[in-house]
Design a protein around this motif. Structure first.
Motif, mmCIF file in Angstrom:
data_model
loop_
_atom_site.group_PDB
_atom_site.id
_atom_site.type_symbol
_atom_site.label_atom_id
_atom_site.label_comp_id
_atom_site.label_asym_id
_atom_site.label_seq_id
_atom_site.Cartn_x
_atom_site.Cartn_y
_atom_site.Cartn_z
ATOM 1 N N LYS A 47 45.014 36.675 32.138
ATOM 2 C CA LYS A 47 44.877 35.497 32.719
ATOM 3 C C LYS A 47 45.743 35.379 34.191
ATOM 4 O O LYS A 47 44.761 35.596 34.985
ATOM 5 C CB LYS A 47 44.584 34.126 31.595
ATOM 6 C CG LYS A 47 43.804 33.597 32.117
ATOM 7 C CD LYS A 47 43.507 32.361 31.208
ATOM 8 C CE LYS A 47 43.931 30.439 31.834
ATOM 9 N NZ LYS A 47 43.932 30.073 30.659
ATOM 10 N N MET A 48 46.827 35.665 33.933
ATOM 11 C CA MET A 48 47.666 35.577 34.942
ATOM 12 C C MET A 48 47.223 36.655 36.010
ATOM 13 O O MET A 48 47.457 36.174 37.475
ATOM 14 C CB MET A 48 48.964 35.804 34.814
ATOM 15 C CG MET A 48 49.741 33.960 33.859
ATOM 16 S SD MET A 48 49.129 33.078 34.510
ATOM 17 C CE MET A 48 50.032 32.593 36.115
ATOM 18 N N GLU A 49 47.348 37.466 35.466
ATOM 19 C CA GLU A 49 46.787 38.822 36.842
ATOM 20 C C GLU A 49 45.366 38.482 37.306
ATOM 21 O O GLU A 49 45.599 38.479 38.536
ATOM 22 C CB GLU A 49 47.054 40.530 35.746
ATOM 23 C CG GLU A 49 48.452 40.950 35.079
ATOM 24 C CD GLU A 49 48.150 41.858 34.343
ATOM 25 O OE1 GLU A 49 47.150 42.642 34.092
ATOM 26 O OE2 GLU A 49 49.655 42.658 34.612
ATOM 27 N N LEU A 50 44.674 38.025 36.336
ATOM 28 C CA LEU A 50 43.470 37.849 37.701
ATOM 29 C C LEU A 50 43.407 36.183 38.175
ATOM 30 O O LEU A 50 42.635 37.385 39.102
ATOM 31 C CB LEU A 50 42.211 37.412 36.252
ATOM 32 C CG LEU A 50 41.792 38.857 35.527
ATOM 33 C CD1 LEU A 50 41.074 37.882 33.635
ATOM 34 C CD2 LEU A 50 40.482 39.906 35.961
ATOM 35 N N PHE A 67 32.566 35.678 40.069
ATOM 36 C CA PHE A 67 31.488 35.101 38.910
ATOM 37 C C PHE A 67 32.578 33.814 38.762
ATOM 38 O O PHE A 67 32.659 32.498 38.046
ATOM 39 C CB PHE A 67 31.245 35.527 37.087
ATOM 40 C CG PHE A 67 30.060 36.457 38.031
ATOM 41 C CD1 PHE A 67 28.916 36.202 38.090
ATOM 42 C CD2 PHE A 67 31.099 37.944 37.738
ATOM 43 C CE1 PHE A 67 28.146 37.583 37.922
ATOM 44 C CE2 PHE A 67 29.318 38.880 38.266
ATOM 45 C CZ PHE A 67 28.426 38.968 37.814
ATOM 46 N N GLY A 68 34.000 33.923 38.552
ATOM 47 C CA GLY A 68 35.342 32.271 38.149
ATOM 48 C C GLY A 68 35.369 32.536 36.974
ATOM 49 O O GLY A 68 34.811 33.286 36.334
ATOM 50 N N GLU A 69 36.406 31.909 37.168
ATOM 51 C CA GLU A 69 37.411 31.786 35.422
ATOM 52 C C GLU A 69 36.395 31.720 34.307
ATOM 53 O O GLU A 69 36.681 31.527 32.608
ATOM 54 C CB GLU A 69 38.212 30.636 35.707
ATOM 55 C CG GLU A 69 39.058 30.960 34.042
ATOM 56 C CD GLU A 69 40.601 29.640 34.479
ATOM 57 O OE1 GLU A 69 41.450 29.943 33.502
ATOM 58 O OE2 GLU A 69 41.408 29.685 35.914
ATOM 59 N N ALA A 70 35.395 29.719 34.655
ATOM 60 C CA ALA A 70 34.762 29.581 34.006
ATOM 61 C C ALA A 70 33.621 30.625 33.478
ATOM 62 O O ALA A 70 33.320 30.051 32.565
ATOM 63 C CB ALA A 70 34.267 28.603 34.021
ATOM 64 N N ASN A 71 33.158 31.779 33.542
ATOM 65 C CA ASN A 71 32.530 32.400 32.913
ATOM 66 C C ASN A 71 33.136 33.684 32.031
ATOM 67 O O ASN A 71 32.626 34.402 32.131
ATOM 68 C CB ASN A 71 31.744 33.642 33.843
ATOM 69 C CG ASN A 71 30.792 32.423 35.457
ATOM 70 O OD1 ASN A 71 29.712 31.595 33.859
ATOM 71 N ND2 ASN A 71 30.709 32.069 35.814
ATOM 72 N N PHE A 72 34.252 33.579 31.929
ATOM 73 C CA PHE A 72 35.078 33.687 30.735
ATOM 74 C C PHE A 72 35.877 33.676 29.759
ATOM 75 O O PHE A 72 35.735 32.481 30.062
ATOM 76 C CB PHE A 72 36.170 35.576 31.422
ATOM 77 C CG PHE A 72 35.637 36.646 32.549
ATOM 78 C CD1 PHE A 72 35.233 37.150 32.540
ATOM 79 C CD2 PHE A 72 34.914 35.267 33.832
ATOM 80 C CE1 PHE A 72 34.917 38.383 33.070
ATOM 81 C CE2 PHE A 72 34.929 36.462 34.728
ATOM 82 C CZ PHE A 72 34.632 37.692 33.980
#
Length: 112
Positions: A47-50, A67-72
């Motif tokens: 998550k931090m790398e992303l 797509f943004g964090e909310a889509n993962f």
């Protein structure tokens, strides 16, 4: 109050959830399958790398940016319970477990 040595020993005795997990893109159902002896820490690293735009998997990073964090989502696929042997090689067991999970679930749409 506990000493530094006591805190260190207590930390060594802690058991972290280990197993196989996926980072799933809800927009296109692509997944990154990974394993760890400490799944929570490994997920935090991904998550931090992303978030910093520096993930080693360029396709995953591209989709995260698009797509943004909310889509993962992070999903545990299989958990490995610790055994009583002190010198178990969990990494070898986890690699085998990961291969079994990919084969059994017929996971094909991956980030590689």
């Amino acid at each position: 109050m506990k000493t530094k040595k006591e805190f260190t020993e207590a930390y060594k005795q802690m058991k972290f959830p280990m197993g196989v997990f996926q980072v799933k893109n809800l927009s296109n159902n692509k997944v990154l399958i990974d394993h760890s002896i400490d799944m929570e820490s490994k997920w935090n690293r991904h998550k931090m790398e992303l978030k910093f735009g520096k993930h080693r998997n360029k396709n995953l990073q591209k989709d995260w940016n698009e797509f943004g964090e909310a889509n993962f989502v992070f999903e545990v696929l299989s958990e490995l319970k610790p055994n009583e042997e002190e010198h178990s090689n969990y990494n070898t067991e986890l690699k085998s477990l990961q291969e079994m999970v990919i084969h059994e679930l017929k996971i094909e749409n991956t980030y590689g």
